[in-house]
Design a protein around this motif. Structure first.
Motif, short mmCIF file in Angstrom:
data_model
loop_
_atom_site.label_atom_id
_atom_site.label_comp_id
_atom_site.label_asym_id
_atom_site.label_seq_id
_atom_site.Cartn_x
_atom_site.Cartn_y
_atom_site.Cartn_z
N ALA A 251 0.84 -1.20 0.00
CA ALA A 251 0.00 0.00 0.00
C ALA A 251 0.88 1.25 0.00
N LEU A 252 0.39 2.29 -0.67
CA LEU A 252 1.11 3.56 -0.77
C LEU A 252 0.36 4.64 -0.01
N LEU A 253 1.03 5.22 0.99
CA LEU A 253 0.43 6.25 1.82
C LEU A 253 1.05 7.60 1.52
N SER A 254 0.21 8.59 1.20
CA SER A 254 0.65 9.97 0.97
C SER A 254 0.28 10.80 2.19
N VAL A 255 1.25 11.52 2.75
CA VAL A 255 1.04 12.34 3.95
C VAL A 255 1.39 13.78 3.62
N SER A 256 0.48 14.71 3.93
CA SER A 256 0.69 16.13 3.63
C SER A 256 0.94 16.93 4.90
N ILE A 257 1.96 17.80 4.83
CA ILE A 257 2.36 18.65 5.95
C ILE A 257 2.50 20.07 5.42
N LEU A 258 1.96 21.04 6.15
CA LEU A 258 1.96 22.40 5.63
C LEU A 258 3.29 23.11 5.81
N ASN A 259 3.86 23.08 6.97
CA ASN A 259 5.17 23.71 7.13
C ASN A 259 5.86 23.19 8.37
N THR A 260 7.16 23.18 8.33
CA THR A 260 7.97 22.73 9.45
C THR A 260 9.40 23.16 9.21
N GLY A 261 10.11 23.38 10.29
CA GLY A 261 11.52 23.70 10.17
C GLY A 261 12.41 22.49 10.27
N LEU A 262 11.81 21.30 10.37
CA LEU A 262 12.59 20.09 10.55
C LEU A 262 13.31 19.68 9.28
N MET A 263 14.49 19.13 9.44
CA MET A 263 15.19 18.51 8.33
C MET A 263 14.51 17.18 8.00
N LYS B 292 15.34 14.02 7.74
CA LYS B 292 15.55 12.85 8.60
C LYS B 292 14.71 12.95 9.87
N ASP B 293 14.69 14.12 10.50
CA ASP B 293 13.91 14.32 11.72
C ASP B 293 12.42 14.34 11.40
N LEU B 294 12.04 14.94 10.28
CA LEU B 294 10.63 15.00 9.89
C LEU B 294 10.06 13.61 9.70
N ILE B 295 10.80 12.74 9.06
CA ILE B 295 10.33 11.37 8.83
C ILE B 295 10.01 10.68 10.15
N LYS B 296 10.91 10.82 11.13
CA LYS B 296 10.71 10.18 12.43
C LYS B 296 9.48 10.74 13.15
N VAL B 297 9.31 12.06 13.10
CA VAL B 297 8.15 12.66 13.76
C VAL B 297 6.85 12.20 13.11
N VAL B 298 6.83 12.16 11.78
CA VAL B 298 5.62 11.74 11.07
C VAL B 298 5.32 10.28 11.34
N GLN B 299 6.33 9.43 11.34
CA GLN B 299 6.12 8.02 11.67
C GLN B 299 5.55 7.86 13.08
N ALA B 300 6.06 8.66 14.02
CA ALA B 300 5.55 8.60 15.39
C ALA B 300 4.11 9.08 15.47
N GLU B 301 3.76 10.12 14.72
CA GLU B 301 2.38 10.61 14.70
C GLU B 301 1.45 9.56 14.09
N LEU B 302 1.90 8.92 13.02
CA LEU B 302 1.08 7.87 12.40
C LEU B 302 0.83 6.73 13.39
N GLU B 303 1.84 6.38 14.16
CA GLU B 303 1.67 5.34 15.19
C GLU B 303 0.65 5.79 16.23
N SER B 304 0.74 7.04 16.66
CA SER B 304 -0.18 7.57 17.66
C SER B 304 -1.62 7.59 17.14
N LEU B 305 -1.78 7.93 15.87
CA LEU B 305 -3.12 8.05 15.30
C LEU B 305 -3.76 6.71 14.97
N THR B 306 -2.92 5.73 14.60
CA THR B 306 -3.46 4.47 14.08
C THR B 306 -3.21 3.25 14.96
N GLY B 307 -2.25 3.36 15.88
CA GLY B 307 -1.89 2.21 16.69
C GLY B 307 -0.95 1.25 16.00
#
Length: 416
Positions: A314-326, A328-343
């Motif tokens: 499956a292919l998941l597209s994730v949209s983010i409006l703005n962030t100062g993260l690089m 590598k760090d952005l990927i980790k934060v988004v993965q953590a948010e996806l875990e929090s939202l979906t389990g």
């Protein structure tokens, strides 16, 4: 065929439509494209067995210019299910078709998003806009979308849970400061048509336009350095003399006289992940309300079109409006948010590619649906095309290309 030298700078939607209209009038234009492909902001890459659009994009079938220039059957469109899945704090629920048939929504489910009166107001707004012309929408006074929603009587509950995350993803700004004209237009388009993607990615839209061209030459990797009167100076040092020029790209990059006259464009970040299977199992947009998440919305593109994958994942597209993260760090934060939202454990979201799209849509103050063709001329024999002239949309890009071509055709008309 007419032998005037007409150059179009940019092979995005505006440039391709301009070429189509010029061909209809008997001209054989040349498109100068700075990259190795058509489409402008509308492109699709193939990466590790997946089709990745350059940012999350949706084709609205009710757009007037889409109906004018595209045979939708050729695109083999795959449709989003109207509505959204709301991923709240510890609670996920579905709004089925709130724009098209809001009164059919199950009251108990909808009450988590807004009140019963919100549902009635949404129905009334939908019916009102169905009978309101696009011209009337863009002639109305402009206020912010957020103020419009409050003035209409919507509760904070539905503004925060549905309207903000849904329209943030369209307007690419968090506070819904975008003009109410654009809100009404987009709301009308969603209520009268469907959101869709071509089976094999958004690149198929410009591909179809290109296939319609019979007498247009496209020069790729032909970067323009400057337009000076009727002279086009290429990055290669070559100079081209034109009878007419249509600039279907950012004019401030190649015309010194308009430098600094355009507002900074709106940006978006799209991250793609693969997963063994979709946790939504339906072609719907996932919305994330509130201010505590980087993620604004996400969607499994493979739930919409199975052709977006060739490897079964499956292919998941994730949209983010703005962030100062690089990245590598952005990927980790988004993965953590996806875990929090979906389990689902963060490590199961396999990162594929990111797109930091700095010019996603233009910032337009006085939004319009059209302009007289006389207004797209910026200098003698030089004309502009682009959605920044009207409003940030696929429809506006096509409209602007048509208007610029009409202006060029008219310029060759005999005067008596």
């Amino acid at each position: 065929m007419k032998d005037q030298k007409i150059y179009i700078i940019g092979a995005g939607l505006a440039g391709l439509v301009a070429a189509l209209e010029l061909e209809k009038a008997g001209f054989s234009p040349v498109i100068l494209e700075g990259t190795d492909g058509i489409g402008g902001r509308m492109k699709t890459d193939e990466v590790d067995g997946f089709l990745l659009d350059h940012g999350f994009q949706v084709l609205l079938t009710a757009y007037p210019e889409v109906k004018r220039y595209l045979n939708l059957a050729e695109l083999n469109l795959k449709y989003f299910e109207p509505g959204a899945v709301i991923f709240g704090e510890g609670n996920t629920f579905v709004i089925s078709d709130p724009l098209r048939n809001p009164l059919k929504v199950v009251s108990m489910a909808f009450s988590q998003v807004g009140s019963f009166l919100d549902k009635v107001k949404m129905f009334n707004l939908t019916q009102m806009l169905k009978h309101k012309s696009i011209e009337s929408i863009f002639n109305d006074p402009s206020i912010t979308t957020e103020q419009y929603l409050r003035d209409y009587g919507f509760t904070e509950q539905i503004i925060s849970n549905f309207f903000k995350p849904f329209f943030r993803g369209i307007f690419l700004e968090k506070e819904l400061n975008t003009s109410s004209r654009m809100f009404e237009f987009v709301f009308k388009m969603f209520s009268q048509g469907l959101g869709a993607v071509p089976e094999r990615g958004m690149i198929e839209v410009p591909n179809i336009l290109r296939r319609k061209l019979k007498n247009t030459q496209i020069a790729f990797n032909a970067s323009v350095k400057e337009v000076r009167g009727q002279e086009i100076i290429m990055e290669s040092g070559e100079s081209l003399l034109a009878d007419r020029i249509i600039i279907a790209t950012q004019p401030d990059k190649i015309m010194k006289q308009v430098e600094g006259q355009f507002e900074p464009s709106k940006s978006v970040i799209t991250l793609y992940f693969s997963l063994q299977k979709s946790f939504m199992v339906r072609p719907m947009l996932g919305l994330v309300p509130g201010e505590n998440h980087l993620i604004n919305n996400f969607v499994f593109m493979t739930d919409v079109s199975s052709a977006y994958t060739s490897n079964g994942r499956a292919l998941l597209s994730v949209s983010i409006l703005n962030t100062g993260l690089m990245e590598k760090d952005l990927i980790k934060v988004v993965q953590a948010e996806l875990e929090s939202l979906t389990g689902i454990n963060a490590e199961f979201f396999k990162f594929l590619k990111s797109y930091f799209i700095h010019y996603a849509i233009p910032a337009v103050g006085d939004m319009k649906d059209s302009i007289p063709f006389t207004e797209c001329q910026i200098a003698e024999n030089v004309y502009l095309a682009g959605d920044y002239l009207l409003n940030g949309s696929i429809n506006a890009a096509m409209t602007s290309g048509r208007i610029a071509a009409e202006a060029v055709v008219h310029s060759f008309a005999p005067t008596y």
